[in-house]
Design an enzyme around this catalytic site. Sequence first.
Site: not given
Length: 399
Positions: A206, A118
Amino acid sequence: MNIHEYQGKQILKSFGVNVQEGIVADTPEQAVEAAKQLKIDYNSDWVVIKAQIHAGGRGKGGGVKLAKNLDEVKQRATDIIGMQLVTPQTGPEGKLVSKVLVAQDVYYPGASETKEFYISVLLDRAKGRNIIMYSTEGGMDIEEVAEHTPHLIFKEEIDPKVGLQGFQARKIAFNLGVSGVAHKEMVKFVSALYKAYEATDSSMFEINPVLKTSDDKVIAVDAKVNLDENALFRHADYAAMRDVTEEDPMEVEASASNLNFVNLDGNVGCMVNGAGLAMATMDIIKLAGGEPANFLDVGGTANAQTVKAAFNIILKDPNVKAILINIFGGIVRCDRVAQGVIDAYKEIGNIPVPIICRLQGTNAEEAKKLIDESGLQVYSAIALKEAADLVTKVLAEQA
Ligand code: GDP
Ligand code: MN
């Protein structure tokens, strides 16, 4: 402004960020053409079909599917295009899918293991600096990682004077546990990602998951890109990426009339000039026993046109039981606003809910007189307390 995954990936790629290659399609036939263009060897490789909506969690909702040949590409695209996709982020009504991204499956087997990470870039408002937030726990809901294993989320703060430093990019790669070729690839990925973030005037990137492939490439498999609306005048090509079908129709109409509008769930519509006064007005509505139906800042110039546009938008909301106009006549004179309210009211005709109009500032008395003598269903007030009491009164009358 949010954009679709495929658009986010186009932007990232233009800054040298490695992305999972894909082509967007509106129909199952186009999806098949796209898959052909990707030149996949189906003996060893597959294709992934991904619903394009402005919401995450698509995988969980059935919006991300693998296809092992062209027939399956057509089948999956047929299933996904036109579906009302429900994910943890869409609400129970879901979102209509009108496009799919046809992309190369990058989870192929190979010499080393694939690994999901991530990585996000965002502004830390408390620190007043951009940060890179990253985790070894990719592909999962980051809120859950934060709740259960917060020690697996790392943050790197960027000094705006010098930007992202080489040692910081290497530290990120190190903390993510990649070595050898993958380490170099990760350093390159993070550096390009940060450059893209700055150059595009974004408010958030993101990338979840960032994938280390089995042949040690590092690529963005997903891309959530949020562009700063206030900087779009510098990026006409990005402004054109806006997809209004993904946005609240009332908010789209408001932005076309240059109104600052946020739709809420309450029963009292409000029309205010200035964001601070709008916030205070929402508090007053709560104090009066109501709930704000919206946040609406008409800006500095409240004339008949803006007032009319604001009325029209507020009246589209069936929950609205009263409208509170709270305008401070500093730059604009109250009597002109009052005339604007009266003209707009007459033009629209029959407004089915009571209106409380509180005008304070230059020529407030003249404004009140104009409203009172107009013969319309508009209650006038000068003091804020008076306006709040009127809101309580009209709500009580309807209860
Ligand atoms: P999201 O669910 O909206 O966040 O959409 P993502 O683009 O992140 O995809 C969801 C999940 O689908 C990812 O975490 C991956 O595990 C999986 N996925 C995405 N692309 C591929 C692919 O090319 N091949 C395989 N096997 N899985 C994929
Ligand atoms: Mn994702």
